[in-house]
Design a protein around this motif. Structure first.
Motif, PDB file in Angstrom:
ATOM      1  N   ASP A 197      53.064  37.420 -43.280  1.00 54.29           N
ATOM      2  CA  ASP A 197      52.833  35.978 -43.230  1.00 54.29           C
ATOM      3  C   ASP A 197      51.353  35.623 -43.242  1.00 54.29           C
ATOM      4  N   PHE A 198      50.528  36.564 -42.795  1.00 61.53           N
ATOM      5  CA  PHE A 198      49.101  36.276 -42.672  1.00 61.53           C
ATOM      6  C   PHE A 198      48.334  37.585 -42.770  1.00 61.53           C
ATOM      7  N   TRP A 199      47.122  37.510 -43.300  1.00 60.04           N
ATOM      8  CA  TRP A 199      46.273  38.698 -43.361  1.00 60.04           C
ATOM      9  C   TRP A 199      44.868  38.320 -42.910  1.00 60.04           C
ATOM     10  N   THR A 200      44.144  39.282 -42.402  1.00 64.85           N
ATOM     11  CA  THR A 200      42.761  39.037 -42.018  1.00 64.85           C
ATOM     12  C   THR A 200      42.005  40.348 -41.893  1.00 64.85           C
ATOM     13  N   GLN A 201      40.710  40.273 -42.130  1.00 64.14           N
ATOM     14  CA  GLN A 201      39.821  41.393 -41.844  1.00 64.14           C
ATOM     15  C   GLN A 201      38.893  41.033 -40.684  1.00 64.14           C
ATOM     16  N   ASP A 202      39.194  39.913 -40.041  1.00 66.26           N
ATOM     17  CA  ASP A 202      38.378  39.413 -38.939  1.00 66.26           C
ATOM     18  C   ASP A 202      39.266  39.232 -37.713  1.00 66.26           C
ATOM     19  N   ALA A 203      38.934  39.923 -36.636  1.00 66.37           N
ATOM     20  CA  ALA A 203      39.777  39.915 -35.439  1.00 66.37           C
ATOM     21  C   ALA A 203      39.950  38.517 -34.866  1.00 66.37           C
ATOM     22  N   MET A 204      38.881  37.726 -34.851  1.00 62.22           N
ATOM     23  CA  MET A 204      38.971  36.391 -34.268  1.00 62.22           C
ATOM     24  C   MET A 204      39.850  35.479 -35.107  1.00 62.22           C
ATOM     25  N   ALA A 205      39.826  35.648 -36.426  1.00 58.71           N
ATOM     26  CA  ALA A 205      40.717  34.864 -37.282  1.00 58.71           C
ATOM     27  C   ALA A 205      42.170  35.204 -36.978  1.00 58.71           C
TER      28      ALA A 205
END
Length: 216
Positions: A197-205
């Motif tokens: 559902d979601f992807w990120t390479q940034d922990a805070m995001a």
């Protein structure tokens, strides 16, 4: 501690692998009341610089190991201050692990620390987690969010199987968990391929995604 430590660029110190200088500046800034999240964000920018130098072959594996230790130290220093600011508790459980075939955990551990700072209940399955192990823990803990971390593209089949397996086992009428993937391989194409559902390479995001999921 050098008198000019606060005048130096924190991202540049991280990129230069100045372990003691980074530690000293973070301690000094926390003591004077600087925003711990801003400190952590600056260190993450410095880590990006480390990654670029590694890609250029100016740094080697030893440099990445030192950088990882620097970031862990910063996380340990800032975490109590972040918890103090965000002391509210969340009823949301997040199940997280590194996909089968991958043993990288730095990004996962940073994400977990931030989630805990923001009051989430986290079940950490560790690294090299099989789809079946994810499923068994999902059945036991019934998390609202499932996070899968990876750095290697070779784990795509394991990630896809994990998400598919959990979705197929959700009882009729029950809520299907949200799936978030993270790590160096994460992008929209990869997320679409595995069904996240979601992807990120940034922990805070990733934390913000989980917060939005709570509000929805």
């Amino acid at each position: 501690m050098p008198n000019n430590i606060l005048n130096q660029s924190l991202p540049e110190l991280v990129t230069a692998l100045k372990e003691q200088e980074v530690h000293d500046q973070v301690v000094a800034r926390l003591e004077r009341g600087d925003d711990p999240m801003e400190i952590l964000n600056e260190c993450q920018k410095g880590m990006e610089g480390v990654g670029l130098l590694y890609e250029k072959k100016e740094y080697f594996i030893s440099g990445l190991i030192i950088a990882a230790e620097i970031l862990k130290d910063v996380v340990n220093l800032t975490a109590p201050h972040i918890r103090e600011i965000h002391s509210g508790k969340s009823a949301v459980t997040v199940l997280i692990g590194t996909a089968q075939g991958d043993i990288h955990d730095l990004g996962k551990d940073l994400f977990i620390t931030l989630l805990q700072c923001y009051g989430f209940h986290v079940i950490d399955l560790g690294v090299d987690v099989s789809p079946q192990a994810f499923l068994e823990s999902f059945i036991e803990h019934k998390p609202q969010i499932v996070g899968i971390s990876a750095l290697l593209t070779s784990v795509i089949d394991a990630m896809k199987e994990t998400i598919s397996l959990i979705r197929s086992e959700v009882p009729q009428g029950a809520s299907i968990p949200l799936f978030i993937i993270g790590g160096g391989i994460a992008d929209q194409i990869f997320a679409d391929m595995v069904g996240a559902d979601f992807w990120t390479q940034d922990a805070m995001a990733g934390v913000r995604f989980c917060q939005d999921a709570v509000k929805a």
